[in-house]
Design an enzyme around this catalytic site. Structure first.
Site, PDB file in Angstrom:
ATOM      1  CG  ASN A 115      29.915  41.927  34.300  1.00 48.96           C
ATOM      2  OD1 ASN A 115      29.564  41.572  33.173  1.00 48.96           O
ATOM      3  ND2 ASN A 115      29.381  42.982  34.917  1.00 48.96           N
ATOM      4  CD1 TRP A 116      34.794  38.704  31.108  1.00 44.63           C
ATOM      5  CD2 TRP A 116      34.337  37.619  29.206  1.00 44.63           C
ATOM      6  NE1 TRP A 116      35.488  37.519  31.130  1.00 44.63           N
ATOM      7  CE2 TRP A 116      35.239  36.825  29.975  1.00 44.63           C
ATOM      8  CE3 TRP A 116      33.929  37.119  27.963  1.00 44.63           C
ATOM      9  CZ2 TRP A 116      35.715  35.576  29.543  1.00 44.63           C
ATOM     10  CZ3 TRP A 116      34.407  35.878  27.531  1.00 44.63           C
ATOM     11  CH2 TRP A 116      35.288  35.123  28.317  1.00 44.63           C
ATOM     12  CE  LYS A 117      31.497  45.998  34.240  1.00 41.44           C
ATOM     13  NZ  LYS A 117      31.383  47.190  35.022  1.00 41.44           N
ATOM     14  CG  HIS A 151      25.867  45.051  36.978  1.00 39.52           C
ATOM     15  ND1 HIS A 151      26.217  46.325  36.614  1.00 39.52           N
ATOM     16  CD2 HIS A 151      27.016  44.432  37.358  1.00 39.52           C
ATOM     17  CE1 HIS A 151      27.529  46.475  36.753  1.00 39.52           C
ATOM     18  NE2 HIS A 151      28.040  45.349  37.204  1.00 39.52           N
ATOM     19  CD  GLU A 157      29.066  44.581  41.551  1.00 35.69           C
ATOM     20  OE1 GLU A 157      30.213  44.296  41.225  1.00 35.69           O
ATOM     21  OE2 GLU A 157      28.163  44.795  40.739  1.00 35.69           O
ATOM     22  CB  SER A 205      37.659  49.277  41.710  1.00 39.53           C
ATOM     23  OG  SER A 205      37.028  50.317  41.028  1.00 39.53           O
ATOM     24  N   GLY A 225      34.851  43.142  37.258  1.00 41.53           N
ATOM     25  CA  GLY A 225      34.551  43.646  35.921  1.00 41.53           C
ATOM     26  C   GLY A 225      35.822  43.795  35.111  1.00 41.53           C
ATOM     27  N   GLY A 226      36.353  45.029  35.064  1.00 39.51           N
ATOM     28  CA  GLY A 226      37.516  45.368  34.228  1.00 39.51           C
ATOM     29  C   GLY A 226      38.662  44.377  34.324  1.00 39.51           C
TER      30      GLY A 226
HETATM   31  C1  PEP Z   1      31.156  44.955  37.871  1.00 40.99           C
HETATM   32  O1  PEP Z   1      31.039  44.912  36.666  1.00 40.99           O
HETATM   33  O2  PEP Z   1      30.279  44.467  38.583  1.00 40.99           O
HETATM   34  C2  PEP Z   1      32.355  45.554  38.470  1.00 40.99           C
HETATM   35  C3  PEP Z   1      32.517  45.453  39.767  1.00 40.99           C
HETATM   36  O3  PEP Z   1      33.220  46.179  37.640  1.00 40.99           O
HETATM   37  P1  PEP Z   1      34.720  46.661  38.025  1.00 40.99           P
HETATM   38  O4  PEP Z   1      35.398  45.494  38.672  1.00 40.99           O
HETATM   39  O5  PEP Z   1      35.324  47.039  36.713  1.00 40.99           O
HETATM   40  O6  PEP Z   1      34.584  47.804  38.972  1.00 40.99           O
END
Ligand code: PEP
Length: 275
Positions: A20-22, A105, A177, A228, A249-250
């Protein structure tokens, strides 16, 4: 079996890793990043890789992407198919461009105040348009500390799936999540959620699906973990029984790290098959 059903069946047998590049990367950057990823990511039959760029980049990336290597996901959309909804993009307009779509989300729920009614309409709209919805659920830090995780999962699942029949459920993916574990950006410190917490939440998800749709559905629905995830933690999360993939995500914004995550997912599923 028609093409769409075959796609769902094949995807259901693989580990599903979604990046997920947000709200990062403009169209040009997203295209360059996809080009870079396509050079380093090996295609493995046991791992389905999905990229969720900004809505703006979906159409150009859909022309660039090799669908055998990556599928595309929308991060958001509106649930009506068309009409007087200025500024919105519908699942019907995304048809043929994406194969997956994130729904509910935590950033949509908590920053944009999406409620279960919006979310259940979106899940149904995605299914109606042949797009696999990834229904994201999870408790906040406060709910976690107050021991309310199972109640929250129960309510978000019941609310999100209220318009979905047993047959339609085959298209749906659930992503657990914990909101408190989702990173605040690329440079923030990862929050490691204990395996005990993940196991307990995933069990609660499957048990609620069993209650709503029966045992077979509870066993076969794909349930992902997200929060994370890094290349250091990927193997641990995927080793948890009942975790069928990850929402990242990140760490999905670094090509080498994301590739390491994919390689570890592939190695993990080889070990699981042997064991
Ligand atoms: C997400 O965007 O759903 C996510 C889990 O982000 P991250 O991995 O950065 O916590």
């Amino acid at each position: 079996m028609d093409k769409h059903k075959r796609f769902i069946k094949m995807a259901g047998d693989k580990k599903l890793i979604i990046g997920n590049w947000k709200m990062n990367l403009n169209i040009g950057e997203a295209s360059l990043f996809l080009h870079k990823l396509s050079k380093i990511v090996k295609t493995h039959r046991d791992v389905e890789v999905v990229l969720a760029p900004t809505t703006l980049a979906l159409q150009p990336l859909s022309l660039q992407v090799n669908l055998k290597q990556f599928k595309l996901a929308a991060q958001n959309f509106y649930w009506r198919d068309s009409g007087t909804y200025t500024g919105e993009v519908s699942a019907s307009q995304l048809r043929g461009i994406v194969q997956y779509a994130l729904v509910g989300h935590s950033e949509r729920r908590h920053v944009f105040n999406e409620n279960d009614k919006d979310i259940r309409s979106k899940v149904a709209a995605a299914v109606r348009n042949g797009i696999r919805p990834v229904l994201c659920i999870g408790e906040t830090a406060w709910e976690h500390a107050s021991n309310e995780t199972h109640d929250v999962l129960h309510d978000q699942l019941t609310g999100g799936l209220a318009n979905i029949t047993s047959e339609e459920l085959e298209q749906v993916v659930i992503a657990y999540e914990p909101v408190w574990a989702i990173s605040a950006g690329q440079d923030s410190k990862p929050v490691n959620v204990s395996p005990t917490d993940v196991i307990s939440a995933i069990k609660a998800v499957r048990s609620q699906i069993e209650h709503l749709y029966g045992k077979k559905a509870a066993e076969s629905i794909q349930v992902l973990y997200g929060g994370s995830v890094t290349s250091d933690s990927v193997a641990d999360y995927l080793a948890i029984s009942g975790v069928d993939g990850l929402l990242v995500g990140g760490a999905s914004l670094n090509a080498n790290t994301f590739n390491e995550i994919l390689e570890k997912a592939h190695k993990g599923s080889k070990v699981a098959k042997k064991g």
